[in-house]
Design a protein around this motif. Structure first.
Motif, PDB file in Angstrom:
ATOM      1  N   GLU A  29      -8.477   1.523  -0.081  1.00  0.00           N
ATOM      2  CA  GLU A  29      -7.829   0.902  -1.240  1.00  0.00           C
ATOM      3  C   GLU A  29      -7.161   1.951  -2.131  1.00  0.00           C
ATOM      4  OE1 GLU A  29      -7.511  -2.282  -2.097  1.00  0.00           O
ATOM      5  OE2 GLU A  29      -8.600  -3.103  -0.376  1.00  0.00           O
ATOM      6  N   VAL A  30      -5.871   1.768  -2.399  1.00  0.00           N
ATOM      7  CA  VAL A  30      -5.143   2.652  -3.317  1.00  0.00           C
ATOM      8  C   VAL A  30      -4.199   1.814  -4.182  1.00  0.00           C
ATOM      9  CG1 VAL A  30      -5.203   4.650  -1.762  1.00  0.00           C
ATOM     10  CG2 VAL A  30      -3.259   3.057  -1.650  1.00  0.00           C
ATOM     11  N   ASP A  31      -3.840   2.357  -5.336  1.00  0.00           N
ATOM     12  CA  ASP A  31      -2.721   1.809  -6.095  1.00  0.00           C
ATOM     13  C   ASP A  31      -1.442   2.314  -5.440  1.00  0.00           C
ATOM     14  OD1 ASP A  31      -4.698   0.915  -7.740  1.00  0.00           O
ATOM     15  OD2 ASP A  31      -3.987   1.927  -9.552  1.00  0.00           O
ATOM     16  N   TYR A  32      -0.318   1.623  -5.685  1.00  0.00           N
ATOM     17  CA  TYR A  32       0.920   2.097  -5.071  1.00  0.00           C
ATOM     18  C   TYR A  32       2.153   1.542  -5.762  1.00  0.00           C
ATOM     19  CZ  TYR A  32       0.892  -2.495  -2.768  1.00  0.00           C
ATOM     20  OH  TYR A  32       0.865  -3.843  -2.513  1.00  0.00           O
ATOM     21  N   MET A  33       3.268   2.221  -5.504  1.00  0.00           N
ATOM     22  CA  MET A  33       4.602   1.748  -5.858  1.00  0.00           C
ATOM     23  C   MET A  33       5.543   2.216  -4.757  1.00  0.00           C
ATOM     24  SD  MET A  33       7.829   2.736  -6.924  1.00  0.00           S
ATOM     25  CE  MET A  33       7.637   4.302  -7.772  1.00  0.00           C
ATOM     26  N   VAL A  34       6.238   1.273  -4.132  1.00  0.00           N
ATOM     27  CA  VAL A  34       7.153   1.585  -3.043  1.00  0.00           C
ATOM     28  C   VAL A  34       8.458   0.828  -3.271  1.00  0.00           C
ATOM     29  CG1 VAL A  34       6.252  -0.262  -1.560  1.00  0.00           C
ATOM     30  CG2 VAL A  34       7.373   1.704  -0.512  1.00  0.00           C
ATOM     31  N   GLY A  35       9.565   1.348  -2.737  1.00  0.00           N
ATOM     32  CA  GLY A  35      10.882   0.798  -3.044  1.00  0.00           C
ATOM     33  C   GLY A  35      11.378  -0.294  -2.126  1.00  0.00           C
ATOM     34  N   ALA A  36      10.501  -0.910  -1.339  1.00  0.00           N
ATOM     35  CA  ALA A  36      10.921  -2.004  -0.457  1.00  0.00           C
ATOM     36  C   ALA A  36       9.745  -2.954  -0.252  1.00  0.00           C
ATOM     37  CB  ALA A  36      11.387  -1.466   0.899  1.00  0.00           C
TER      38      ALA A  36
END
Length: 450
Positions: free
Chosen positions: A131-138
Motif C-alpha cells: 500500500e502506497v499513496d500516489y499521483m500519476v498522470g494517466a
C-alpha cells in the motif's frame, strides 16, 4: 480540513479533489469550464460546482486551504479574495508535498517515460499488495483514480512533472517534492514556451537532483548522456544507481525479456519501454521488491492509458494511439512500432498540437523523428497556431524540418480523415500520435478501419 479548489475541473485537480474527499476532507470548488470525464466524476461525489464561473463569496475565513490550478489566472477573483483574507494558498505540487512531508517521497522525473515508469511501479506494488499513496498522470487499469492519499501509508510515489506549479508559483512541479528516492529517465528539450533555451531546460533537472534529500537515492538512465552528466556531476550527497536497456528479443510480434529468471514474454514493447521497465525495477528494488517478484508482476503490465495503446487489431492490421508529441517521444514510439512489426508497413501520423511543436524555431528538433516510418503524415491546424498567437508555419517549413521528401501534410481535419479512411491497411501498423484529436477525429471511429 475544509479545502477549496480554484479550477477544480482539470485532469489532475479533480483527481486530487476526489482523493481528498475520499480521505474525509470537506471539498468545494469552482471553474469556468468542466468537461468529461471530470464533470461526471465530480458530480458522482457531490463535488460538481452548481454553476460555472468564479464566485468570491465562496472564499471565507472558515477555509483551511486553497488549492490553485494552472488553468486559473493570477487576477482570478477567488484567488484575490483568498489573498486578502490570508488563507493559505497551495499549488497542486505544494499541497502534495505538504501532505507527504513525513513520508518517503519517490519521484519519477524525465522528459519522457515518467508516466509509464510510475504506472509500472504502481502496478507491481499493487500486485504484491504493498500500500502506497500516489499521483500519476494517466488513468491506470485497476486503479480508481490518478491520485490516492491517506494518513497511514508511509510511502508516496509521485510523477514528477517539470512544468510550472501555478499562476503565482512559476517553479517546476518536481522541484517542490524534495525526493527521498528519485528517477530520471531522459532529458530532451520540451516546453519551449517556459524554457526558451535547451540549457535553461536542462537546468531544471539539475535543480531537481540538487533538491533531493541528502542521503537519498537516484536511479538514472546512464544511456542518456544528459541525464548521466546531470546526476554524476551533482554535488548533492546522494547515492547513484545507473540503469540501461535490458537484454530482449522480438519474436513473431512479441517482445521477450531476457533475465536471470529466464525468458519473460511482455505485453509492452519498444526499446524505450524496456528502458522504462528497467528503471521501474530499480525503484521497486529500493522499495523492497525482489527481482523475482518484480518480473512476476510486470509480465502482465499492459501500459498506461494513451501510451502506445492498442486500440484495435485483426490478422492484417494493428492500430495504436500514443500521447507522443515531443521529438524524442515521436522518434522512440515510431522506432518501437517498426521494431515490433518489421515486416509490416508502418504508417505514422503525427499531430503538431502543442505550443512547442508549432513553434517555427523548435520545429527543427523533429528532424529524423519519423525516419523509421514507411509512410509519414503530419497534421496541424493553422487555426491552432493563431489561437496560440504563434508566427504562422508553412507546409514547406514542416517538410524541411522533418527532412522527409515524401512527408504528407494535412491542415484540414476532413482531408486527413478522408485520407485515413481511404487507405488500404493490409499488412499495416497504423500509429496515431497526438496530445489532441486531429481536429475532431473520434478514435472509436478508427476501429472501423479494421
Amino acid at each position: 480540513m475544509n479545502i477549496h479548489f480554484i479550477s477544480i475541473g482539470g485532469s489532475a485537480m479533480h483527481n486530487l479533489a476526489l482523493a481528498l474527499h475520499e480521505k474525509g476532507d470537506l471539498i468545494t470548488g469552482s471553474d469556468d469550464a468542466i468537461f468529461e470525464p471530470s464533470k461526471s466524476r465530480l458530480e458522482s461525489k457531490g463535488l460538481l460546482p452548481e454553476a460555472l464561473g468564479w464566485f468570491p463569496q465562496k472564499i471565507h475565513e472558515g477555509l483551511d486551504a486553497i488549492i490553485l490550478g494552472m488553468h486559473a489566472k493570477a487576477d482570478n477573483p477567488e484567488l484575490i479574495k483568498a489573498q486578502e483574507l490570508g488563507i493559505p494558498i497551495f499549488s497542486y505540487p505544494e499541497y502534495l508535498y505538504e501532505h507527504s512531508k513525513n513520508k518517503t517521497r519517490v519521484v519519477i522525473g524525465g522528459s519522457h517515460g515518467k508516466t509509464t515508469i510510475t504506472s509500472m511501479i504502481l502496478h507491481v506494488l499493487k500486485y504484491h499488495n504493498i500500500e502506497v499513496d500516489y499521483m500519476v498522470g494517466a488513468q491506470l487499469e485497476g486503479f480508481d483514480r490518478m491520485v490516492h492519499l491517506t494518513n497511514e501509508n508511509e510511502i508516496i510515489v509521485l510523477e514528477g512533472d517539470e512544468y510550472l506549479s501555478s499562476p503565482i508559483d512559476l517553479r517546476p512541479k518536481f522541484h517542490l517534492y524534495k525526493a527521498n528516492i528519485a528517477l530520471l529517465s531522459g532529458i530532451a528539450w520540451d516546453h519551449i514556451n517556459v524554457f526558451p533555451t535547451y540549457e535553461n531546460y536542462v537546468d531544471q533537472f539539475r535543480i531537481f537532483t540538487d533538491t533531493m534529500v541528502k542521503g537519498g537515492m537516484m536511479v538514472y538512465n546512464e544511456e542518456d548522456k544528459e541525464v548521466k552528466k546531470v546526476v554524476e556531476e551533482s554535488s548533492n550527497q546522494i547515492k547513484r544507481y545507473p540503469y540501461k536497456t535490458p537484454d530482449y528479443t522480438v519474436e513473431d510480434g512479441a517482445t521477450i525479456l531476457e533475465t536471470e529468471e529466464g525468458e519473460i514474454p511482455l505485453e509492452i514493447f519498444g526499446k524505450h519501454n524496456l528502458q522504462n521497465l528497467e528503471g521501474a525495477r530499480g525503484i521497486c528494488f529500493h522499495l523492497g521488491v525482489s527481482e523475482e517478484d518484480f518480473y512476476e508482476a510486470i509480465a502482465d503490465f499492459k501500459g498506461a492509458s494513451k501510451r502506445l495503446e492498442k486500440i484495435g487489431e485483426n490478422s492484417e492490421t494493428v492500430i495504436f494511439k500514443d500521447f507522443a508529441h515531443s521529438p524524442s517521444k515521436v522518434e522512440a514510439t515510431t522506432n518501437a512500432v517498426k521494431e515490433q512489426y518489421p515486416n509490416r508497413t508502418v504508417l505514422a501520423c503525427l499531430e503538431l498540437h502543442t505550443y512547442s511543436s508549432l513553434n517555427e524555431e523548435f520545429l527543427k528538433e523533429y528532424r529524423g523523428s519519423l525516419e523509421k516510418a514507411d509512410q509519414a503524415v503530419v497534421f496541424y491546424s493553422p487555426h491552432a497556431v493563431k489561437i496560440k498567437r504563434l508566427k504562422e508555419v508553412s507546409e514547406e517549413q514542416i517538410s524541411k524540418a522533418f527532412q522527409r521528401d515524401d512527408l504528407i501534410i494535412y491542415t484540414e481535419p476532413k482531408a486527413f480523415k478522408d485520407f485515413l479512411f481511404s487507405k488500404d491497411l493490409s499488412n499495416t501498423a497504423l500509429l496515431l500520435m497526438s496530445s489532441g484529436n486531429y481536429g475532431g477525429l473520434e478514435f472509436d471511429e478508427v476501429k472501423e478501419l479494421l
